[in-house]
Design a protein around this motif. Structure first.
Motif, PDB file in Angstrom:
ATOM      1  N   MET A   1       0.844  -1.193   0.000  1.00  0.00           N
ATOM      2  CA  MET A   1       0.000   0.000   0.000  1.00  0.00           C
ATOM      3  C   MET A   1       0.881   1.245   0.000  1.00  0.00           C
ATOM      4  SD  MET A   1      -3.027   1.043   2.724  1.00  0.00           S
ATOM      5  CE  MET A   1      -4.317   0.163   1.856  1.00  0.00           C
ATOM      6  N   HIS A   2       0.385   2.334  -0.557  1.00  0.00           N
ATOM      7  CA  HIS A   2       1.142   3.580  -0.542  1.00  0.00           C
ATOM      8  C   HIS A   2       0.213   4.781  -0.410  1.00  0.00           C
ATOM      9  CE1 HIS A   2       0.152   3.408  -4.916  1.00  0.00           C
ATOM     10  NE2 HIS A   2       0.078   4.728  -4.776  1.00  0.00           N
ATOM     11  N   THR A   3       0.766   5.865   0.099  1.00  0.00           N
ATOM     12  CA  THR A   3       0.071   7.147   0.157  1.00  0.00           C
ATOM     13  C   THR A   3       0.941   8.199  -0.502  1.00  0.00           C
ATOM     14  OG1 THR A   3      -1.117   6.616   2.195  1.00  0.00           O
ATOM     15  CG2 THR A   3      -0.895   8.936   1.651  1.00  0.00           C
ATOM     16  N   ARG A   4       0.369   8.883  -1.478  1.00  0.00           N
ATOM     17  CA  ARG A   4       1.074   9.936  -2.195  1.00  0.00           C
ATOM     18  C   ARG A   4       0.686  11.274  -1.572  1.00  0.00           C
ATOM     19  NH1 ARG A   4       5.582  10.557  -5.339  1.00  0.00           N
ATOM     20  NH2 ARG A   4       5.288  12.087  -7.009  1.00  0.00           N
ATOM     21  N   ILE A   5       1.675  12.023  -1.098  1.00  0.00           N
ATOM     22  CA  ILE A   5       1.452  13.299  -0.412  1.00  0.00           C
ATOM     23  C   ILE A   5       2.087  14.406  -1.240  1.00  0.00           C
ATOM     24  CG2 ILE A   5       1.905  14.608   1.708  1.00  0.00           C
ATOM     25  CD1 ILE A   5       2.439  11.695   2.942  1.00  0.00           C
ATOM     26  N   SER A   6       1.340  15.488  -1.489  1.00  0.00           N
ATOM     27  CA  SER A   6       1.903  16.582  -2.284  1.00  0.00           C
ATOM     28  C   SER A   6       1.395  17.928  -1.789  1.00  0.00           C
ATOM     29  CB  SER A   6       1.556  16.409  -3.769  1.00  0.00           C
ATOM     30  OG  SER A   6       0.156  16.409  -3.962  1.00  0.00           O
ATOM     31  N   ALA A   7       2.239  18.941  -1.992  1.00  0.00           N
ATOM     32  CA  ALA A   7       1.895  20.316  -1.604  1.00  0.00           C
ATOM     33  C   ALA A   7       2.725  21.275  -2.441  1.00  0.00           C
ATOM     34  CB  ALA A   7       2.175  20.551  -0.119  1.00  0.00           C
ATOM     35  N   ALA A   8       2.049  22.206  -3.114  1.00  0.00           N
ATOM     36  CA  ALA A   8       2.710  23.258  -3.886  1.00  0.00           C
ATOM     37  C   ALA A   8       3.784  22.703  -4.823  1.00  0.00           C
ATOM     38  CB  ALA A   8       3.318  24.299  -2.942  1.00  0.00           C
ATOM     39  N   GLY A   9       3.482  21.595  -5.480  1.00  0.00           N
ATOM     40  CA  GLY A   9       4.400  21.051  -6.473  1.00  0.00           C
ATOM     41  C   GLY A   9       5.456  20.117  -5.934  1.00  0.00           C
ATOM     42  N   GLN A  10       5.488  19.868  -4.626  1.00  0.00           N
ATOM     43  CA  GLN A  10       6.438  18.937  -4.037  1.00  0.00           C
ATOM     44  C   GLN A  10       5.687  17.725  -3.508  1.00  0.00           C
ATOM     45  OE1 GLN A  10       9.708  19.183  -4.216  1.00  0.00           O
ATOM     46  NE2 GLN A  10       9.555  21.188  -5.250  1.00  0.00           N
ATOM     47  N   ALA A  11       6.322  16.549  -3.592  1.00  0.00           N
ATOM     48  CA  ALA A  11       5.614  15.333  -3.221  1.00  0.00           C
ATOM     49  C   ALA A  11       6.550  14.305  -2.606  1.00  0.00           C
ATOM     50  CB  ALA A  11       4.915  14.736  -4.441  1.00  0.00           C
ATOM     51  N   VAL A  12       5.956  13.379  -1.856  1.00  0.00           N
ATOM     52  CA  VAL A  12       6.662  12.231  -1.285  1.00  0.00           C
ATOM     53  C   VAL A  12       5.672  11.079  -1.246  1.00  0.00           C
ATOM     54  CG1 VAL A  12       6.063  12.828   1.095  1.00  0.00           C
ATOM     55  CG2 VAL A  12       8.076  11.414   0.667  1.00  0.00           C
ATOM     56  N   THR A  13       6.194   9.854  -1.332  1.00  0.00           N
ATOM     57  CA  THR A  13       5.358   8.663  -1.266  1.00  0.00           C
ATOM     58  C   THR A  13       5.708   7.877  -0.007  1.00  0.00           C
ATOM     59  OG1 THR A  13       5.260   8.515  -3.681  1.00  0.00           O
ATOM     60  CG2 THR A  13       4.656   6.551  -2.429  1.00  0.00           C
ATOM     61  N   VAL A  14       4.692   7.512   0.767  1.00  0.00           N
ATOM     62  CA  VAL A  14       4.850   6.651   1.933  1.00  0.00           C
ATOM     63  C   VAL A  14       4.363   5.260   1.558  1.00  0.00           C
ATOM     64  CG1 VAL A  14       4.153   6.216   4.323  1.00  0.00           C
ATOM     65  CG2 VAL A  14       4.547   8.560   3.550  1.00  0.00           C
ATOM     66  N   THR A  15       5.194   4.247   1.752  1.00  0.00           N
ATOM     67  CA  THR A  15       4.813   2.874   1.446  1.00  0.00           C
ATOM     68  C   THR A  15       4.937   2.013   2.696  1.00  0.00           C
ATOM     69  OG1 THR A  15       7.020   2.069   0.861  1.00  0.00           O
ATOM     70  CG2 THR A  15       5.752   3.169  -0.864  1.00  0.00           C
ATOM     71  N   SER A  16       4.151   0.958   2.752  1.00  0.00           N
ATOM     72  CA  SER A  16       4.213   0.045   3.889  1.00  0.00           C
ATOM     73  C   SER A  16       3.417  -1.211   3.586  1.00  0.00           C
ATOM     74  CB  SER A  16       3.655   0.716   5.148  1.00  0.00           C
ATOM     75  OG  SER A  16       3.748  -0.153   6.261  1.00  0.00           O
ATOM     76  N   VAL A  17       3.834  -2.344   4.170  1.00  0.00           N
ATOM     77  CA  VAL A  17       3.031  -3.556   4.101  1.00  0.00           C
ATOM     78  C   VAL A  17       1.983  -3.539   5.212  1.00  0.00           C
ATOM     79  CG1 VAL A  17       4.889  -4.901   3.075  1.00  0.00           C
ATOM     80  CG2 VAL A  17       4.644  -4.853   5.569  1.00  0.00           C
ATOM     81  N   THR A  18       2.081  -2.543   6.103  1.00  0.00           N
ATOM     82  CA  THR A  18       1.106  -2.364   7.180  1.00  0.00           C
ATOM     83  C   THR A  18       0.129  -1.286   6.764  1.00  0.00           C
ATOM     84  OG1 THR A  18       2.831  -2.916   8.798  1.00  0.00           O
ATOM     85  CG2 THR A  18       0.826  -1.881   9.643  1.00  0.00           C
ATOM     86  N   PRO A  19      -1.101  -1.606   6.387  1.00  0.00           N
ATOM     87  CA  PRO A  19      -2.050  -0.611   5.876  1.00  0.00           C
ATOM     88  C   PRO A  19      -2.237   0.589   6.798  1.00  0.00           C
ATOM     89  CG  PRO A  19      -2.895  -2.823   5.514  1.00  0.00           C
ATOM     90  CD  PRO A  19      -1.678  -2.979   6.365  1.00  0.00           C
ATOM     91  N   ALA A  20      -2.179   0.380   8.121  1.00  0.00           N
ATOM     92  CA  ALA A  20      -2.415   1.479   9.058  1.00  0.00           C
ATOM     93  C   ALA A  20      -1.396   2.603   8.888  1.00  0.00           C
ATOM     94  CB  ALA A  20      -2.388   0.960  10.492  1.00  0.00           C
ATOM     95  N   VAL A  21      -0.183   2.276   8.450  1.00  0.00           N
ATOM     96  CA  VAL A  21       0.856   3.291   8.271  1.00  0.00           C
ATOM     97  C   VAL A  21       0.455   4.265   7.166  1.00  0.00           C
ATOM     98  CG1 VAL A  21       3.251   3.682   7.581  1.00  0.00           C
ATOM     99  CG2 VAL A  21       2.690   1.826   9.174  1.00  0.00           C
ATOM    100  N   CYS A  22       0.004   3.731   6.043  1.00  0.00           N
ATOM    101  CA  CYS A  22      -0.393   4.583   4.925  1.00  0.00           C
ATOM    102  C   CYS A  22      -1.698   5.319   5.218  1.00  0.00           C
ATOM    103  CB  CYS A  22      -0.523   3.749   3.654  1.00  0.00           C
ATOM    104  SG  CYS A  22       1.053   3.053   3.094  1.00  0.00           S
TER     105      CYS A  22
END
Length: 373
Positions: A1-22
């Motif tokens: 699972m992953h969560t894509r986070i972005s703000a004002a043109g900058q971004a980071v991806t959080v990944t984890s096999v633990t769904p609660a983290v994302c």
């Protein structure tokens, strides 16, 4: 699972096999920034920018902590806990551990990948969000954004900026104005950037701290306590003394020496628990510098003191999240950018005010100086 986070043109991806983290990351950033939680790993790879991989893994935690302890390391306070860290001169990576939290991480600056391991799901999830925010912050810094220690509220895109140190009354001003029709953009820190002679604001996502006395003065205490006693969970960084006071029904400020301990809310609880609407951006149009004096009558003390260099948070002055991993890097243009911001803000209507006793009197003062009434 992953969560894509972005703000004002900058971004980071959080990944984890633990769904609660994302899911934690999506909840934490979704109020202020764009955050999308998805199954799979289709968005991963160096082309997609910085990556935070965070998992519960007791074996990897023990191995990485042991590696740090077996070599020379340095120490720093980070997010309220002691951090042990070391730099590897051979490959340029950084390793760190927080034994008190059962947490460790390893950062590769080349591909901008951070791997976090820990013993508890909630601790890993919180660390993943915290470091993801720092990675976005690094990109925003490169784009000219600076951090101001200030609250901010927005109406029709126009923002009131409320700078000041801890205890100055920033949160009180922001919540009083939120109750009078403004939207809350920031309660403690805010990103600021000068654009064509104006100052643009962007939220700093984070847990929201509100004292029990302020909750009571704003008429929010009973609703918060009812939700809490009904099984609602506040932010895990809330001190047990505050939790105990809420359980007992005490409305008195909780103190640890000179410091007031406060109730801690997730960003999405601003609306669901406190009834406060939020904003995701705005342009500064006035500046208010508060002080709290409960025995005095609320009033305007004069023209605002002006934003100082000390009102900014930089990598060198950061006290909560020192950049021990080297995520932020050097900001050579920072001093000049902060001076430009100070100059632009000095041209806005500005007031020094005194908050006294009584929420309604303080609200009347704030609505007068901000032009709402």
């Amino acid at each position: 699972m992953h969560t894509r986070i972005s703000a004002a043109g900058q971004a980071v991806t959080v990944t984890s096999v633990t769904p609660a983290v994302c899911k934690w990351a999506a909840r934490y950033f979704g109020v202020s920034w764009d955050a999308t939680c998805s199954d799979g790993t289709s968005c991963l790879g160096a082309a997609h920018g910085p990556l935070v991989d965070a998992d519960v893994d007791a074996g990897a935690l023990s191995q990485l902590t042991r590696y740090i302890l077996d070599h020379p390391y340095r120490t720093a306070a980070h997010a309220g806990a002691t951090m042990l860290y070391r730099y590897d001169d051979e490959d340029g990576t950084v390793s760190a551990a927080q034994p008190g939290l059962d947490l460790a991480c390893h950062y590769q600056p080349g591909p901008r990948q951070l791997h976090i391991v820990g013993g508890e799901e909630e601790v890993v999830a919180a660390a993943g969000a915290r470091f993801a925010r720092e990675m976005v912050r690094a990109g925003l810094q490169r784009d000219g954004w600076q951090i101001l220690c200030a609250a901010a509220v927005v109406r029709d895109g126009e923002a009131v900026l409320i700078p000041g140190p801890g205890g100055a009354g920033k949160t009180a001003c922001a919540l009083l104005l939120a109750g009078a029709g403004w939207r809350l953009l920031a309660h403690d820190r805010v990103f600021v950037r000068a654009e064509e002679g104006r100052v643009r604001l962007l939220p700093w996502p984070g847990a929201v701290s509100v004292g029990l006395g302020l909750l009571d003065a704003l008429g929010m205490y009973e609703g918060v306590r009812a939700r809490f006693l009904g099984g609602g969970q506040l932010h895990p960084t809330q001190r047990p003394e505050v939790t105990e006071a809420l359980t007992r029904g005490s409305r008195a400020p909780v103190r640890y020496g000179p410091r007031e301990l406060k109730a801690r809310f997730f960003p999405d609880q601003l609306r669901s628990w406190l009834g406060v609407e939020t904003a995701v951006g705005g342009w500064a149009t006035s500046v208010v510098f508060p002080k709290v004096a409960p025995d005095e009558v609320p009033g305007v003390l004069g023209a605002g003191r002006g934003v100082s260099r000390d009102d900014f948070v930089t990598a060198l002055t950061e006290d909560r999240y020192p950049d021990v991993l080297g995520l932020l890097g050097h900001d050579p243009d920072g001093p000049a950018r902060r001076e430009t911001l100070r100059s632009v803000l000095a041209g806005l209507p500005s007031y020094d005010i005194c908050l006294g006793q009584g929420a309604s009197a303080n609200t009347r003062l704030l609505t007068e100086v901000t032009g709402l009434s």
